[in-house]
Design a protein around this motif. Structure first.
Motif, PDB file in Angstrom:
ATOM      1  N   LEU A 241       5.440  -7.169  -2.330  1.00  9.73           N
ATOM      2  CA  LEU A 241       6.460  -7.016  -3.130  1.00  9.73           C
ATOM      3  C   LEU A 241       6.034  -7.259  -4.547  1.00  9.73           C
ATOM      4  O   LEU A 241       6.490  -6.796  -5.385  1.00  9.73           O
ATOM      5  CB  LEU A 241       7.774  -8.100  -2.948  1.00  9.73           C
ATOM      6  N   ALA A 242       5.018  -8.171  -4.736  1.00 10.63           N
ATOM      7  CA  ALA A 242       4.483  -8.556  -6.228  1.00 10.63           C
ATOM      8  C   ALA A 242       3.675  -7.268  -6.555  1.00 10.63           C
ATOM      9  O   ALA A 242       3.983  -6.904  -7.915  1.00 10.63           O
ATOM     10  CB  ALA A 242       3.414  -9.290  -6.019  1.00 10.63           C
ATOM     11  N   HIS A 243       3.283  -6.376  -5.945  1.00 14.28           N
ATOM     12  CA  HIS A 243       2.744  -5.115  -6.120  1.00 14.28           C
ATOM     13  C   HIS A 243       3.691  -4.242  -6.676  1.00 14.28           C
ATOM     14  O   HIS A 243       3.652  -3.457  -7.659  1.00 14.28           O
ATOM     15  CB  HIS A 243       1.742  -4.582  -5.079  1.00 14.28           C
ATOM     16  N   GLU A 244       4.614  -4.240  -5.816  1.00 16.19           N
ATOM     17  CA  GLU A 244       5.792  -3.112  -6.090  1.00 16.19           C
ATOM     18  C   GLU A 244       6.595  -3.515  -7.459  1.00 16.19           C
ATOM     19  O   GLU A 244       7.099  -2.522  -8.425  1.00 16.19           O
ATOM     20  CB  GLU A 244       6.843  -2.937  -5.017  1.00 16.19           C
ATOM     21  N   LEU A 245       6.948  -4.898  -7.758  1.00 16.05           N
ATOM     22  CA  LEU A 245       7.374  -5.011  -8.929  1.00 16.05           C
ATOM     23  C   LEU A 245       6.850  -4.747 -10.092  1.00 16.05           C
ATOM     24  O   LEU A 245       7.356  -4.434 -11.235  1.00 16.05           O
ATOM     25  CB  LEU A 245       7.700  -6.821  -8.773  1.00 16.05           C
TER      26      LEU A 245
ATOM     27  N   PRO B 234      16.178 -10.302 -13.692  1.00 15.71           N
ATOM     28  CA  PRO B 234      15.665 -10.749 -12.541  1.00 15.71           C
ATOM     29  C   PRO B 234      14.522 -10.123 -12.054  1.00 15.71           C
ATOM     30  O   PRO B 234      13.721 -10.586 -11.346  1.00 15.71           O
ATOM     31  CB  PRO B 234      17.133 -10.205 -11.785  1.00 15.71           C
ATOM     32  N   VAL B 235      14.394  -8.804 -12.395  1.00 21.30           N
ATOM     33  CA  VAL B 235      13.054  -8.097 -11.946  1.00 21.30           C
ATOM     34  C   VAL B 235      11.897  -8.634 -12.491  1.00 21.30           C
ATOM     35  O   VAL B 235      10.957  -9.130 -11.776  1.00 21.30           O
ATOM     36  CB  VAL B 235      12.946  -6.450 -12.171  1.00 21.30           C
ATOM     37  N   ILE B 236      11.925  -9.227 -14.058  1.00 18.15           N
ATOM     38  CA  ILE B 236      10.888  -9.754 -14.464  1.00 18.15           C
ATOM     39  C   ILE B 236      10.781 -11.169 -14.197  1.00 18.15           C
ATOM     40  O   ILE B 236       9.480 -11.520 -13.744  1.00 18.15           O
ATOM     41  CB  ILE B 236      11.137  -9.637 -16.204  1.00 18.15           C
ATOM     42  N   ALA B 237      11.616 -11.880 -14.049  1.00 15.39           N
ATOM     43  CA  ALA B 237      11.768 -13.180 -13.673  1.00 15.39           C
ATOM     44  C   ALA B 237      11.074 -13.540 -12.459  1.00 15.39           C
ATOM     45  O   ALA B 237      10.160 -14.420 -12.317  1.00 15.39           O
ATOM     46  CB  ALA B 237      13.137 -13.960 -13.930  1.00 15.39           C
ATOM     47  N   TYR B 238      11.650 -12.860 -11.310  1.00 13.24           N
ATOM     48  CA  TYR B 238      11.109 -13.058  -9.956  1.00 13.24           C
ATOM     49  C   TYR B 238       9.636 -12.519  -9.968  1.00 13.24           C
ATOM     50  O   TYR B 238       8.858 -13.373  -9.178  1.00 13.24           O
ATOM     51  CB  TYR B 238      11.697 -12.383  -8.959  1.00 13.24           C
ATOM     52  N   SER B 239       9.195 -11.812 -10.586  1.00 12.53           N
ATOM     53  CA  SER B 239       7.977 -11.149 -10.767  1.00 12.53           C
ATOM     54  C   SER B 239       6.981 -12.018 -11.247  1.00 12.53           C
ATOM     55  O   SER B 239       5.993 -12.326 -10.807  1.00 12.53           O
ATOM     56  CB  SER B 239       7.938  -9.745 -11.679  1.00 12.53           C
ATOM     57  N   VAL B 240       7.394 -12.648 -12.370  1.00  8.30           N
ATOM     58  CA  VAL B 240       6.425 -13.721 -12.866  1.00  8.30           C
ATOM     59  C   VAL B 240       6.063 -14.913 -12.031  1.00  8.30           C
ATOM     60  O   VAL B 240       5.073 -15.163 -12.009  1.00  8.30           O
ATOM     61  CB  VAL B 240       7.194 -14.354 -14.350  1.00  8.30           C
ATOM     62  N   GLN B 241       7.199 -15.394 -11.402  1.00  8.68           N
ATOM     63  CA  GLN B 241       7.236 -16.455 -10.473  1.00  8.68           C
ATOM     64  C   GLN B 241       6.226 -16.077  -9.270  1.00  8.68           C
ATOM     65  O   GLN B 241       5.346 -16.919  -8.837  1.00  8.68           O
ATOM     66  CB  GLN B 241       8.634 -17.073 -10.117  1.00  8.68           C
ATOM     67  N   LEU B 242       6.633 -14.971  -8.644  1.00  7.37           N
ATOM     68  CA  LEU B 242       5.778 -14.514  -7.565  1.00  7.37           C
ATOM     69  C   LEU B 242       4.406 -14.204  -7.866  1.00  7.37           C
ATOM     70  O   LEU B 242       3.366 -14.805  -7.087  1.00  7.37           O
ATOM     71  CB  LEU B 242       6.441 -13.163  -6.932  1.00  7.37           C
ATOM     72  N   PHE B 243       4.068 -13.659  -9.018  1.00  2.69           N
ATOM     73  CA  PHE B 243       2.693 -13.370  -9.124  1.00  2.69           C
ATOM     74  C   PHE B 243       1.876 -14.486  -9.437  1.00  2.69           C
ATOM     75  O   PHE B 243       0.723 -15.016  -9.037  1.00  2.69           O
ATOM     76  CB  PHE B 243       2.510 -12.675 -10.637  1.00  2.69           C
ATOM     77  N   GLY B 244       2.454 -15.607 -10.291  1.00  3.82           N
ATOM     78  CA  GLY B 244       1.867 -16.917 -10.437  1.00  3.82           C
ATOM     79  C   GLY B 244       1.615 -17.391  -9.223  1.00  3.82           C
ATOM     80  O   GLY B 244       0.645 -18.499  -9.115  1.00  3.82           O
ATOM     81  N   SER B 245       2.410 -17.514  -8.322  1.00  6.14           N
ATOM     82  CA  SER B 245       2.173 -18.374  -7.049  1.00  6.14           C
ATOM     83  C   SER B 245       1.219 -17.720  -6.167  1.00  6.14           C
ATOM     84  O   SER B 245       0.435 -18.214  -5.188  1.00  6.14           O
ATOM     85  CB  SER B 245       3.634 -18.271  -6.146  1.00  6.14           C
ATOM     86  N   LEU B 246       0.886 -16.386  -6.442  1.00 10.40           N
ATOM     87  CA  LEU B 246      -0.194 -15.741  -5.389  1.00 10.40           C
ATOM     88  C   LEU B 246      -1.373 -15.778  -6.126  1.00 10.40           C
ATOM     89  O   LEU B 246      -2.416 -15.524  -5.454  1.00 10.40           O
ATOM     90  CB  LEU B 246       0.037 -14.055  -5.090  1.00 10.40           C
ATOM     91  N   ASN B 247      -1.368 -15.796  -7.412  1.00 12.12           N
ATOM     92  CA  ASN B 247      -2.730 -15.748  -8.149  1.00 12.12           C
ATOM     93  C   ASN B 247      -3.456 -16.909  -8.436  1.00 12.12           C
ATOM     94  O   ASN B 247      -3.080 -18.090  -8.207  1.00 12.12           O
ATOM     95  CB  ASN B 247      -2.424 -15.176  -9.503  1.00 12.12           C
TER      96      ASN B 247
ATOM     97  N   ALA C  82      -1.189  -4.589 -16.452  1.00  5.01           N
ATOM     98  CA  ALA C  82      -2.313  -3.742 -15.734  1.00  5.01           C
ATOM     99  C   ALA C  82      -3.208  -4.973 -15.220  1.00  5.01           C
ATOM    100  O   ALA C  82      -3.778  -4.805 -14.326  1.00  5.01           O
ATOM    101  CB  ALA C  82      -2.887  -2.584 -16.540  1.00  5.01           C
ATOM    102  N   GLY C  83      -3.457  -5.873 -16.164  1.00  6.74           N
ATOM    103  CA  GLY C  83      -4.247  -6.986 -15.705  1.00  6.74           C
ATOM    104  C   GLY C  83      -3.714  -7.618 -14.470  1.00  6.74           C
ATOM    105  O   GLY C  83      -4.369  -7.984 -13.403  1.00  6.74           O
ATOM    106  N   ASN C  84      -2.575  -7.947 -14.505  1.00  8.28           N
ATOM    107  CA  ASN C  84      -1.935  -8.440 -13.396  1.00  8.28           C
ATOM    108  C   ASN C  84      -1.902  -7.765 -12.200  1.00  8.28           C
ATOM    109  O   ASN C  84      -2.197  -8.160 -11.048  1.00  8.28           O
ATOM    110  CB  ASN C  84      -0.352  -8.789 -13.712  1.00  8.28           C
TER     111      ASN C  84
END
Length: 247
Positions: free
Chosen positions: A101-105, A174-187, A223-225
């Motif tokens: 999902l993080a990739h798709e967002l 919502p797309v941006i906000a959830y992605s930021v939180q999800l990316f941060g939790s995985l990285n 792109a870095g993310n």
């Protein structure tokens, strides 16, 4: 607020609490009330609508659930931030495989957010730029202190969207906000310096009212993310394929 702000609710086919909720929602629209503005208290609303306080209380609960209102204990009822946008309205938290999902967002954000940054560069005010720079500093300070910076990171992207002066863009948050939180939790911390650098580049371009540079800087940031998420995905696949299983 005046005594006759609301029409008397009369429709017997619609639950009374829903009618009251609609009247309050219409008030917010008609009066162009924004985040943080206070509504009349429960007693005043009940008088103006000619209904019981219990009905008003139920209507307010409906609007709180819909993120139209927020209750501040001991202070009253206020218009909510991002009015009408509920947490996770698209149900991202319930989707399996959050790494995918993080990739798709990020795929979606790579299309959307560079344009948002470009539009922000065209319309940002001096006040907007000052707030963006302050958020950048807060994020950097939190990263250097080893503390969680994700809420401020989310706030930066939200603020950039607000700079566009486009009323539709905030509905995409919502797309941006959830992605930021999800990316941060995985990285991990390997991308933190890149985050600091690209945030600065985005804000500098917006401050310079340079749409193309803002677009390019946002693209580099995302792109870095995406590269980091792709690396995580590959590592996960290798672990799954290992005869001994995940390390």
């Amino acid at each position: 607020m005046g005594e006759y702000l609301f029409e008397t609710v009369k429709d017997k086919e619609v639950p009374l609490a829903e009618q009251v909720a609609e009247q309050i929602r219409q008030l917010i629209i008609d009066r162009q009330l924004t985040h943080g503005e206070k509504l009349p208290n429960e007693f005043e609303l009940a008088q103006q609508l000619n209904v019981g306080r219990g009905t008003v209380r139920e209507a307010v609960k409906l609007l709180v659930a819909r993120n139209v209102l927020e209750i501040r204990r001991g202070r009253g009822t206020f218009v909510a931030r991002h009015t009408g946008v509920v947490n996770d309205p698209l149900g991202f938290a319930y989707m399996p495989d959050q790494l995918r999902l993080a990739h798709e967002l990020l795929d979606i954000r790579l299309i959307m957010e560079p344009w948002v940054a470009s539009l922000a560069a065209q319309h940002a005010t001096e006040e907007d730029v000052a707030e963006l720079r302050a958020l950048c500093r807060e994020i950097e300070d939190l990263i250097h202190a080893g503390e969680n910076h994700l809420l401020r990171d989310e706030a930066l992207h939200v603020r950039i969207a607000g700079c566009t002066q486009n009323r539709v863009v905030p509905k995409l948050l919502p797309v941006i906000a959830y992605s930021v939180q999800l990316f941060g939790s995985l990285n991990d911390q390997r991308i933190y310096q890149e985050t600091i650098d690209t945030h600065r580049q985005i804000v500098d371009a917006i401050a310079a009212h340079d749409p193309e540079t803002a677009r390019e800087a946002m693209y580099r940031h995302l792109a870095g993310n995406l590269a980091a998420i792709t690396e995580q995905d590959q590592l996960h696949a290798q672990e799954e394929a290992s005869p001994s299983g995940p390390i």
